[in-house]
Design a protein around this motif. Structure first.
Motif: not given
Length: 364
Positions: A335-357
Motif C-alpha cells: 500500500q505504501s509503494n502504491d501511494m508513492r507511485i500515486y503521489l509521484g504521478f500527481v507531482a509530475g502532472f502539477f509540474t507540467l501544468l506550471v510549465a505550460l502556464a
C-alpha cells in the motif's frame, strides 16, 4: 500415547482396543466402495478412493425386534497433558433410522468418575462430526454406539482425532456448547421441524447486536497454520439484516466475512483462516425485523475443500482471509509503494501544468 490417538482406520486401529462383553455389536473395519459415494463428506475427499476404510458396527440376527443393540466399547488411554483437548470423530448410519454414538471420558485413577460424556443421534446417509471435551487429567476415552434391532444396516465412524483446546464444534441440538452470548441481544436455541439451530431476532427498540464468541483455537494444531471454518446460515426479513464473522485475538477483531439481506434458505459457508496466534471466532448478527440463524459450526484443521461454482443460494462458497503479522506488513508495504507511485504521478502532472502556464505567459 497421543501419537496414535488420531486414526482414519486405513491401516488398523492405531492403538484403540475393543473391550469384550455380552453386547450384540462389535466394531470391524470396512472398506469404502464407490457405490457409496453419496455418503462422501466434502471435508474428506479421500473417501472417493476404494483404498479407504472406516470402522463399522454390523447388525447381528436377532429374533426380538424391540431390543436395542449396544456395541462394545472402543477404548484408548491417554496420560496427563497440559491443555484441554477435544475428541472428535465422524459418523454415519446406513439404512438405520435410530442409531446413536456415545463418547465418554473417564478418569484413569477412578474409572467410575465421568469427566465428560455426549450421546448424539447419528444422521442417516450423511457423515457428521461428533465431539466431546476432554479435561485436564489422565483419562480413558470410550466410544460405543447402537440402534434398535428392527433396522437393517450398519453404523460407521471414521477420522477420530484429539485436538488442542475446547471443542469449537456445535450443532446446537441441546445447548450452545462452548459458545457464549456476549452482545446486547442473545442468540437463542430454536427448533423448526427436525432442525435445531440458534436464532437472533431484533430487540424491542430495534437496536443492539447479537454476538456469539467461541472457545480459543490453538493455531499450532494446524499444518502451516491453515484452519477451515464451516457453518450454515440463513437470514430472513429485512434487506439490511446482517451476519458478520470475525477473528478475535485478545480483544482485537479482524473481519472475515459479511452477508446482508435474505439468504433464500440455508447456505453452507467455508472460510479459510491463516493465523499465527491463538484466536477466537466471533459471530455478529444485526436484525431490524425477521431472523438471523446459524447452525452446525465446525472447525477443520486443514484447507477448506474446493467446491464447484453454481448458484450462490444453493452451493457453499469459500473466502480466504489472511491475518498473519508478516502478511499484514507486506500488505502495508505494498500500500505504501502504491501511494508513492500515486503521489509521484500527481507531482509530475502539477509540474507540467506550471510549465505550460509559464510558456503561455511568455508568449502573451
Amino acid at each position: 500415547d497421543n501419537s496414535t490417538t488420531d486414526c482414519d482406520f486405513d491401516g488398523g486401529l492405531c492403538g484403540w482396543t475393543q473391550e469384550t462383553g455380552n453386547e450384540h455389536l462389535y466394531w470391524s473395519r470396512k472398506n469404502y466402495t464407490r457405490e457409496e459415494e453419496p455418503l462422501i463428506p466434502v471435508e474428506f475427499p479421500e473417501f472417493c478412493t476404494d483404498n479407504s476404510s472406516f470402522l463399522a458396527l454390523t447388525k447381528q440376527n436377532h429374533s426380538n425386534s424391540k431390543i436395542t443393540f449396544r456395541s462394545t466399547n472402543l477404548i484408548r488411554f491417554v496420560t496427563r497433558i497440559s491443555t484441554s483437548r477435544c475428541l472428535r470423530l465422524w459418523s454415519t448410519a446406513v439404512n438405520i433410522t435410530s442409531a446413536y454414538i456415545n463418547m465418554t471420558v473417564t478418569g484413569c485413577l477412578n474409572q467410575s468418575v465421568v469427566v465428560s460424556s455426549k450421546t448424539v443421534n447419528v444422521s442417516e446417509h450423511r457423515w457428521a462430526p461428533v465431539a466431546v471435551d476432554v479435561r485436564l487429567t489422565d483419562y480413558k476415552l470410550s466410544i460405543n454406539g447402537g440402534w434398535t434391532a428392527g433396522d437393517q444396516g450398519y453404523l460407521a465412524i471414521d477420522h477420530v482425532s484429539l485436538i488442542a483446546g475446547m471443542c469449537p464444534d456445535c450443532d446446537f441440538e441441546n445447548d450452545l456448547c462452548n459458545w457464549i452470548n456476549t452482545g446486547f441481544v442473545n442468540w437463542n436455541l430454536t427448533t423448526d421441524g427436525s432442525r435445531k439451530y440458534i436464532s437472533s431476532e431484533g430487540s424491542q427498540n430495534g437496536t443492539g447486536l447479537a454476538r456469539l464468541i467461541g472457545p480459543f483455537i490453538n493455531s499450532s494444531e494446524s499444518k502451516m497454520f491453515q484452519i477451515c471454518l464451516r457453518f450454515l446460515y440463513s437470514i430472513q426479513g429485512a434487506a439490511n439484516n446482517t451476519l458478520r464473522v470475525f477473528v478475535n485475538i485478545s480483544g482485537l477483531k479482524s473481519p472475515l466475512w459479511y452477508w446482508a439481506g435474505s439468504s433464500q434458505g440455508w447456505i453452507t459457508q467455508y472460510i479459510n483462516i491463516l493465523n499465527d496466534s491463538d484466536f477466537q471466532i466471533e459471530f455478529e448478527g444485526k436484525v431490524d425485523y425477521g431472523t438471523v440463524n446459524v447452525d452446525d459450526i465446525l472447525v477443520l484443521y486443514k484447507t477448506c475443500p474446493e467446491l464447484p461454482t453454481t448458484t450462490p443460494a444453493s452451493v457453499p462458497t469459500i473466502l480466504t482471509v489472511t491475518t498473519r503479522s508478516n502478511d499484514r506488513k507486506e500488505s502495508n508495504l505494498n500500500q505504501s509503494n502504491d501511494m508513492r507511485i500515486y503521489l509521484g504521478f500527481v507531482a509530475g502532472f502539477f509540474t507540467l501544468l506550471v510549465a505550460l502556464a509559464i510558456a503561455v505567459a511568455c508568449v502573451v
